[in-house]
Design a protein around this motif. Sequence first.
Motif, PDB file in Angstrom:
ATOM      1  N   PRO A   1      70.432   3.863  90.124  1.00 60.64           N
ATOM      2  CA  PRO A   1      69.715   5.140  90.245  1.00 60.64           C
ATOM      3  C   PRO A   1      69.435   5.751  88.871  1.00 60.64           C
ATOM      4  O   PRO A   1      70.208   5.572  87.928  1.00 60.64           O
ATOM      5  N   SER A   2      68.322   6.461  88.768  1.00 55.86           N
ATOM      6  CA  SER A   2      67.939   7.063  87.496  1.00 55.86           C
ATOM      7  C   SER A   2      68.557   8.442  87.287  1.00 55.86           C
ATOM      8  O   SER A   2      68.835   8.841  86.155  1.00 55.86           O
ATOM      9  N   TYR A   3      68.784   9.170  88.393  1.00 55.44           N
ATOM     10  CA  TYR A   3      69.279  10.535  88.279  1.00 55.44           C
ATOM     11  C   TYR A   3      70.458  10.732  89.234  1.00 55.44           C
ATOM     12  O   TYR A   3      70.484  10.148  90.333  1.00 55.44           O
ATOM     13  N   PRO A   4      71.450  11.567  88.853  1.00 56.93           N
ATOM     14  CA  PRO A   4      72.609  11.781  89.725  1.00 56.93           C
ATOM     15  C   PRO A   4      72.258  12.378  91.080  1.00 56.93           C
ATOM     16  O   PRO A   4      72.932  12.117  92.066  1.00 56.93           O
ATOM     17  N   LYS A   5      71.152  13.155  91.130  1.00 54.79           N
ATOM     18  CA  LYS A   5      70.799  13.774  92.411  1.00 54.79           C
ATOM     19  C   LYS A   5      70.301  12.748  93.432  1.00 54.79           C
ATOM     20  O   LYS A   5      70.179  13.071  94.615  1.00 54.79           O
ATOM     21  N   GLN A   6      70.033  11.513  92.984  1.00 57.80           N
ATOM     22  CA  GLN A   6      69.588  10.461  93.911  1.00 57.80           C
ATOM     23  C   GLN A   6      70.753   9.863  94.698  1.00 57.80           C
ATOM     24  O   GLN A   6      70.543   9.250  95.741  1.00 57.80           O
TER      25      GLN A   6
END
Length: 416
Positions: A377-382
Motif C-alpha cells: 500500500p502507498s498510504y496508511p489510510k489504505q
Amino acid sequence: MNDRFFSDTIQYQAVLSNLEKNNGQLKCAMCGKTIVSKSECHFDHIIAYAKGGKSTLDNCQILCKDCNLSKSDKEMHDFILEEKAKRFMSGETIYAEDNKPKEDIMTDNSKMTKEKFDEIVGDFISKHGSIKKVDFTRDKNGLPSVAYVKKYYGSLNDLKIAFGLRVDIAWNRDIIWNTLVAYSKDNPEFKQSELVKASGLPSLPCILSYYPEYKNFSDIRTALGLELNRELWSKEKVVDACKDYLKTHSKITLKDLKKENGLPTSKVIYNYFGTMQQFQKEVGSEVSKKQDFISKEEILSATEVIVKQSGSTFESRASFLKVFPYSLSVILNRFGSFDSFVKESNITILNTKKAKYTKQEVDESILSYLKSGKPIPSYPKQLSSLGLPSSSTILRFYDDWKEPFFIFQRMLKMTN
C-alpha cells in the motif's frame, strides 16, 4: 486444517530471533553448529507435537538436520539428559552449567528490580533520545511492561523528569483554562486548528473531556468571551455573494469558500444547499466532481445535522452509516480511521469491535496479503480498506508501518 507444521510467519520469526541471539549467525539450538542453508535448517517443536506441543513461536526452535533426526519426538529435557549421560559414560567431563537456560531478565518479572529497570530504560533513552508510552508495548524494543513505570515512578512524566527528559503538560481543568485564557489574550482570533501541542495548547478532545459542559470549539470561544468570527449568512445573501464572485471566476470550489473572498464557509453552504454540487448548480458555478469537494468540514457538518435529528449515540458503526450521507471510505480518506472521526465529531458508538492484533497476527495478515500478489500500500489510510491492520497497530511492533511489508516481500522473493 492441519497445524502440525509451523507457519511461514513463525518460521521467519524463529530465524530472525536466532540471528539476533547469535550475532547474525544461524545456529542449532542444541549443538551450536552454524547453519548456512535452508536445507540444513529444521524447525522443531520444543515440546513434541505428538505429546501435545503446539505449533507456536514460543514452542519453536531451530535445529540442524543431525540434531533434529536424533531428537525424534523426545522432549528436549529428556534428550539433553540422555546426551549428557552418554558423554559422561564416554569419559567426557560435564559441567553443572551445561545447557542451563540463561536468565532472561525481561521475561522474569520477579527479577525486575528498580535498578535493572533503570538500566534498561536508560540504555533505551541513550539510543533513542526519548521514550514514549507506546515504546513499552512494542515487543521489539525489549522494554519491561509499562506496569513497572507506574510501580517505580507513578507516571511516565515522572520517569521522564528523573531521566532529565522534556515532559508533556499534565492537563487538568485549571491548567487548561488558564492556558486558554492566556493564549486568547495574545491571539483573540485563534482557531480550532491551533489546539495542538506545538502551540502549547491542549487538543479539543482533551478540553472537552475536562469540560463536558461544552459541546464544541464555538462554546469554548464564547466562554472565553471571544467573538465567534462568524458572519450571519442568509441563503439570499449567500447566493448574491457567490454570483458576484462568479463575475470574475468560472467556478466556486471548497478552497474558494473563505472570508477573504467575501464568501461563506462550507458549513454554511452545506446547511443551506445540502451538497456542494447542488450549491454550484443553484449559483451558476461549474460543478465539481464528487471526490473533489467532500471535505473534513462537510463531513463534520453532515454529522451535526444527523446528531440534531437522531442524537449523538448509535448502536453500531453500521447503524450510523445507514443515516450518514457519505460512504465509510470518505470518512477514512479525511480522518485516517473511523475511531479518529468518532472522537472529533463527538458521537458515541456503543458496540465497537476493535481488533486486538498480536504481532504474529499482524505478520500473518501482511504475509497473506503479499502472497496474493498485491502491491505494498502507498498510504496508511489504505490499510483498513484492504483488510489489513491499521498503521497504529503495526507501529506497536515496528518503527515504520511499511517495514514489515518490505521484510516479507524480500523473504518471499528469496523463497521463490
